[in-house]
Design a protein around this motif. Structure first.
Motif, PDB file in Angstrom:
ATOM      1  N   GLY A 146      34.253   5.778  59.636  1.00  0.00           N
ATOM      2  CA  GLY A 146      33.839   6.110  58.278  1.00  0.00           C
ATOM      3  C   GLY A 146      34.558   5.322  57.204  1.00  0.00           C
ATOM      4  O   GLY A 146      34.566   5.725  56.037  1.00  0.00           O
ATOM      5  N   ALA A 151      31.759   1.775  53.875  1.00  0.00           N
ATOM      6  CA  ALA A 151      31.919   3.042  53.168  1.00  0.00           C
ATOM      7  C   ALA A 151      31.639   2.876  51.678  1.00  0.00           C
ATOM      8  O   ALA A 151      31.167   3.815  51.019  1.00  0.00           O
ATOM      9  CB  ALA A 151      33.320   3.598  53.385  1.00  0.00           C
ATOM     10  N   LEU A 279      26.317   3.525  60.939  1.00  0.00           N
ATOM     11  CA  LEU A 279      26.023   4.060  59.615  1.00  0.00           C
ATOM     12  C   LEU A 279      24.959   5.167  59.700  1.00  0.00           C
ATOM     13  O   LEU A 279      25.080   6.209  59.078  1.00  0.00           O
ATOM     14  CB  LEU A 279      25.534   2.967  58.686  1.00  0.00           C
ATOM     15  CG  LEU A 279      26.585   2.085  58.010  1.00  0.00           C
ATOM     16  CD1 LEU A 279      25.944   0.859  57.404  1.00  0.00           C
ATOM     17  CD2 LEU A 279      27.341   2.860  56.953  1.00  0.00           C
ATOM     18  N   TYR A 284      29.906   7.638  59.673  1.00  0.00           N
ATOM     19  CA  TYR A 284      29.758   7.717  58.227  1.00  0.00           C
ATOM     20  C   TYR A 284      28.935   8.920  57.781  1.00  0.00           C
ATOM     21  O   TYR A 284      28.724   9.118  56.597  1.00  0.00           O
ATOM     22  CB  TYR A 284      29.121   6.435  57.683  1.00  0.00           C
ATOM     23  CG  TYR A 284      30.028   5.240  57.894  1.00  0.00           C
ATOM     24  CD1 TYR A 284      30.911   4.833  56.909  1.00  0.00           C
ATOM     25  CD2 TYR A 284      30.009   4.529  59.093  1.00  0.00           C
ATOM     26  CE1 TYR A 284      31.757   3.745  57.103  1.00  0.00           C
ATOM     27  CE2 TYR A 284      30.857   3.443  59.306  1.00  0.00           C
ATOM     28  CZ  TYR A 284      31.727   3.070  58.308  1.00  0.00           C
ATOM     29  OH  TYR A 284      32.566   2.006  58.504  1.00  0.00           O
TER      30      TYR A 284
END
Length: 284
Positions: A146, A151, A279, A284
């Motif tokens: 993450g 990010a 992602l 994340y």
């Protein structure tokens, strides 16, 4: 081996420290001085205090290898003084550079340097390290846990309501990427087997289209498929207002970077999920 890690509490440094410890190496973490002198670092057998802006604090004649993963100052004179101090101790130095030193276009480990302004200082530092028999590792865009630059894209998508990526116009850019865990494996291999005066590329995916990354960042921000399909370019001149001109230019850089020689020389095989997958449904 006894390995000193600069930046052992940072994104890359902490991953490298943990992986080296798992491999049975004795890790000495060098961190900036804090009020709490009893501070511990996960995976480190010992903690020392020093700073790249104070070359005298970097003396380490009792270690076999030094991994320089500390955050850069951006000042070439400061960076050169730091690596000179590290090299003076006689240990093998593994220096962290990055793919932005290659500039736009396609490159492998032997490609010429054409650094963007943000990392122009790295060219001279690389030459100094390689000339003294050290090793240079150039990570791609690092992701996982993450963290990292991806990010930022998630945060910008959340704030803007759409996925967006910095673009200088023309052909849409691609990013070479690497998962933090794969990169940690590479550093261990460079510590154990890296040849003096050699450059290694930490790249798992050679060229990931930035619009796809921005779309996945939108999904990670909770915008769903509608948000992802609404991906838009963010002119570099506008992004400079948020990031500064030099960083915005680097984010808009289109690159295809090979790590074929690195993989063969160090028997390195990146195996973690790609950036878009991570992602869209990972850390994340």
């Amino acid at each position: 081996m006894k390995v000193l890690v600069l930046g052992a509490t940072g994104y890359i440094g902490s991953a490298v420290t943990g992986r080296l410890a798992e491999r049975g190496h004795q890790v000495v973490a060098l961190v900036r001085p804090k009020n709490d002198e009893t501070r511990t670092v996960p995976g480190a057998a010992e903690v020392r205090h020093g700073d790249v802006t104070d070359p005298a604090s970097l003396a380490a004649g009792d270690v076999d290898v030094i991994v320089h993963a500390a955050a850069p100052t951006g000042d070439e004179a400061v960076e050169l003084a730091a690596v000179d101090a590290l090299l003076a101790g006689g240990a093998k130095v593994v220096y962290t550079s990055g793919i932005w030193v290659l500039g736009a276009g396609t490159a492998d480990e032997d490609g010429p340097l054409n650094p963007v302004p943000l990392v122009r200082f790295r060219a001279g530092v690389e030459r100094r390290v390689l000339g003294a028999g050290g090793v240079v590792v150039r990570p791609g865009i690092v992701y996982g846990e993450g963290k990292g630059i991806p990010a930022l894209l998630v945060a910008k998508a959340a704030g803007h309501g759409r996925g967006r990526y910095v673009s200088a116009g023309g052909q849409e850019p691609t990013w070479p990427t690497v998962h933090i865990d794969d990169l940690a494996d590479l550093y261990v291999a460079a510590v154990e087997k890296g040849e003096p005066g050699t450059v290694y590329h930490g790249v798992g995916e050679e060229a990931v289209p930035l619009p796809e990354i921005a779309g996945a960042a939108a999904r990670a921000a909770g915008l769903g498929d509608a948000g992802a399909s609404g991906v838009e370019p963010w002119p570099v001149e506008e992004a400079a207002g948020d990031f500064g001109a030099a960083f915005a230019e680097a984010l808009a850089l289109g690159q295809t970077v090979s790590a074929a020689r690195t993989r063969k020389a160090l028997d390195w095989t990146p195996s973690r999920p790609g950036l878009v997958a991570d992602l869209a449904g990972g850390s994340y």
